[in-house]
Design a protein around this motif. Structure first.
Motif, short mmCIF file in Angstrom:
data_model
loop_
_atom_site.label_atom_id
_atom_site.label_comp_id
_atom_site.label_asym_id
_atom_site.label_seq_id
_atom_site.Cartn_x
_atom_site.Cartn_y
_atom_site.Cartn_z
N SER A 105 43.78 32.25 36.52
CA SER A 105 44.26 33.39 36.30
C SER A 105 43.57 33.94 35.25
O SER A 105 43.12 34.99 34.62
CB SER A 105 45.76 33.84 36.22
OG SER A 105 46.21 33.02 34.83
N GLY A 108 39.33 32.40 35.69
CA GLY A 108 38.84 32.72 37.12
C GLY A 108 38.05 31.62 37.73
O GLY A 108 37.53 30.53 36.76
N ASP A 195 42.48 38.23 40.49
CA ASP A 195 42.67 36.75 40.18
C ASP A 195 43.80 36.51 38.89
O ASP A 195 44.27 35.62 39.06
CB ASP A 195 41.58 35.86 39.81
CG ASP A 195 40.51 35.70 41.33
OD1 ASP A 195 40.96 36.16 42.22
OD2 ASP A 195 39.43 35.18 40.99
#
Length: 216
Positions: A105, A108, A195
Motif C-alpha cells: 500500500s 506499490g 493500491d
C-alpha cells in the motif's frame, strides 16, 4: 502432517473476513478482474477466456492460482518448523500478511508480484485460521459459510429449538455478512486509492492480531 489451526473468537473471524472480502474486490477492480482468494472464480474465468480465445485475459488468472499453491506449501513448511523456532505459525503468517499488504500500500508492487503475493498471504490466512470457537469457517470465501449458516438455522428450528445450533448460525451469518461488507468497502476504496487501499485490510488484520495477543 495436518495444519495446526488457531481457534479464535468471533471478533477475529469478522476482521479476517472483512479483509478477505476487501482483497477479492481489490484485485478484481484494480488488477484485471482476477480474484485474490476465490480459486473457483479464477478457474472458471480462466476456462471461459480460453474457450473464447482471450489468451491475454486467461493468463491473468494463472498467477493467483500459483500464489495459492505456494501458500499451501508455505503453511505446511511453517507447521513442520513449529517445534524448532516458530512456536505460533498462525501468528507468524498473520504478521507476514500485514507487512506484505502494508508495504504494497505504501510503496506499490509490480502486478507480477502483487497478485500472486496477495493470493499467497490470503492462503496462509485461511490455512491457519479455521475456527471461531468450535465453529469452522473460512475467511477468504463465503460459499461454505453461507451454506452452513442456513443449514444450522433450519436445524435449530426443525424439529425442535436448538440454541447451540442457532448460535453457530448467527456466528456464520456474521462472518458471511462481514465478507460482503469487506467487498463493498474494497470496491469503494479501491476506485479512489488504487493500491494504497491495501492499508485498509492491513488495518483489519492488525486489529485481529492485537486481539489475539490480548487474549493470549
Amino acid at each position: 502432517m495436518d495444519i495446526e489451526a488457531a481457534k479464535t473468537g468471533s471478533n477475529v473471524a469478522v476482521l479476517l473476513s472483512l479483509s478477505g472480502g476487501f482483497l477479492d474486490a481489490f484485485t478484481y477492480i484494480a488488477h484485471g478482474r482476477v480474484f485474490a482468494n476465490s480459486m473457483t472464480g479464477n478457474i472458471v474465468l480462466l476456462a471461459v477466456n480460453l474457450a473464447t480465445g482471450d489468451w491475454q485475459q486467461a493468463s491473468r488468472h494463472i498467477s493467483p492460482i500459483v500464489g495459492f499453491a505456494c501458500g499451501v506449501l508455505a503453511a505446511h513448511l511453517l507447521q513442520l518448523m513449529t517445534p524448532r523456532w516458530v512456536r505460533h505459525p498462525a501468528i507468524v503468517s498473520l504478521m507476514f500478511e500485514i507487512v506484505f499488504l502494508g508495504t504494497a500500500s505504501l510503496r506499490g508492487l509490480p502486478e507480477f508480484w502483487l497478485i500472486p503475493g496477495i493470493s499467497f498471504v490470503a492462503t496462509l490466512q485461511t490455512m491457519f485460521f479455521t475456527h471461531s470457537g468450535k465453529v469452522s469457517y473460512t475467511s477468504v470465501v463465503t460459499t461454505g459459510n453461507l451454506r452452513r449458516c442456513i443449514q444450522l438455522f433450519f436445524e435449530s428450528l426443525i424439529p425442535g429449538r436448538d440454541r447451540a445450533r442457532l448460535h453457530d448460525a448467527v456466528v456464520l451469518g456474521s462472518i458471511s455478512l462481514s465478507f460482503a461488507l469487506g467487498a463493498v468497502m474494497g470496491g469503494l476504496t479501491t476506485r479512489r486509492l488504487h493500491d494504497a487501499a491495501l492499508c485498509v485490510p492491513a488495518a483489519f488484520l492488525l486489529a485481529a492480531l492485537l486481539d489475539i495477543c490480548r487474549r493470549r
